[in-house]
Write an enzyme that holds these catalytic residues in place. Sequence first.
Site, PDB file in Angstrom:
ATOM      1  N   ASN A  98       0.802  -1.219   0.000  1.00  0.00           N
ATOM      2  CA  ASN A  98       0.000   0.000   0.000  1.00  0.00           C
ATOM      3  C   ASN A  98       0.840   1.277   0.000  1.00  0.00           C
ATOM      4  OD1 ASN A  98      -2.386   1.829   0.774  1.00  0.00           O
ATOM      5  ND2 ASN A  98      -1.028   2.026   2.534  1.00  0.00           N
ATOM      6  N   TYR A 172       3.969   9.621 -10.839  1.00  0.00           N
ATOM      7  CA  TYR A 172       3.138   8.714 -10.057  1.00  0.00           C
ATOM      8  C   TYR A 172       2.394   7.737 -10.956  1.00  0.00           C
ATOM      9  CZ  TYR A 172      -0.072   7.278  -6.321  1.00  0.00           C
ATOM     10  OH  TYR A 172      -0.777   6.558  -5.381  1.00  0.00           O
ATOM     11  N   LYS A 176       2.434   3.493 -11.103  1.00  0.00           N
ATOM     12  CA  LYS A 176       1.237   2.677 -10.898  1.00  0.00           C
ATOM     13  C   LYS A 176       0.914   1.840 -12.138  1.00  0.00           C
ATOM     14  CE  LYS A 176       0.455   3.741  -6.666  1.00  0.00           C
ATOM     15  NZ  LYS A 176       0.552   2.719  -5.592  1.00  0.00           N
TER      16      LYS A 176
END
Length: 280
Positions: A98, A172, A176
Amino acid sequence: MGKLEGRVALVTGASRGIGESIAARFAAESARVVCVARTLSEGDHQLEGSLERTVATIREAGGEAEAVAANISEVDECRRVVAEAEQAFGPVDVLVNNAAANYFAPVAEIPERRWLRVFAVNVHAPFLLAQGVLPGMIERGRGAIVNIGSGGAIGPGRGPYPTVAEGRAVLYGSTKAALERFTQGLAEEVERHGIAVSCVSPSEPVRTPGALFHLEVSGMGDKGAPVDYMVESALLLATEPLEEVSGLVTYDQRLLTQYGLLDDAKGTGVTSPGSGYSDS
């Protein structure tokens, strides 16, 4: 008996937000939880939340938890996390990747060290932690790895571009997108060992302390989804049969709708398209 009775779960980014809530939920389902983050005590970070608080909350509710403070952008720290988790509770049955880092700037302005650190936390750490827990999972013939993704993995598509992008999402989003590809590639490798690897992203921005801190989210007023959507999605992916979740790349509200746990779903993966990996 909880859904995770007899299981050991390792949750990164567990000092606040989604990670803190997943750790508490897993503990409520009888998992022994190893909580990992950089922030050990209140005041160590500008945002509220700490490993000590997460662990205390779990223990006060009758659960079992241990804190491991670590900087998972470092290879040796990832190895230490797995070693300390196994020392505390035994081999890890569920890994939740996470923790995430970000830096908001156009590509031309991102310092090299920032680019490398964000990839280290968001991509390299999930690999290193997975590599650390897989031997035990393979030996026992069971396990689950749940990666926490982001709608930022969806790119803008090809040009021409009628508007000028703010140049804040490339770093980012790139990490991902890599995490989604890693999810399905690893799932293919380890499915035969009884190990499920999956990835879930929020359909809408989640109202966490970290999200609210950043300007592009802090102005959303009462908008945004509750953290419970991601928490219940992570629990599903950690406990549902292998054939249901192996290699699944999905979105929280989409997943909860499929399991009959949410009626009024919206956002990415529901009312707007998800990534290509979510449709494969």
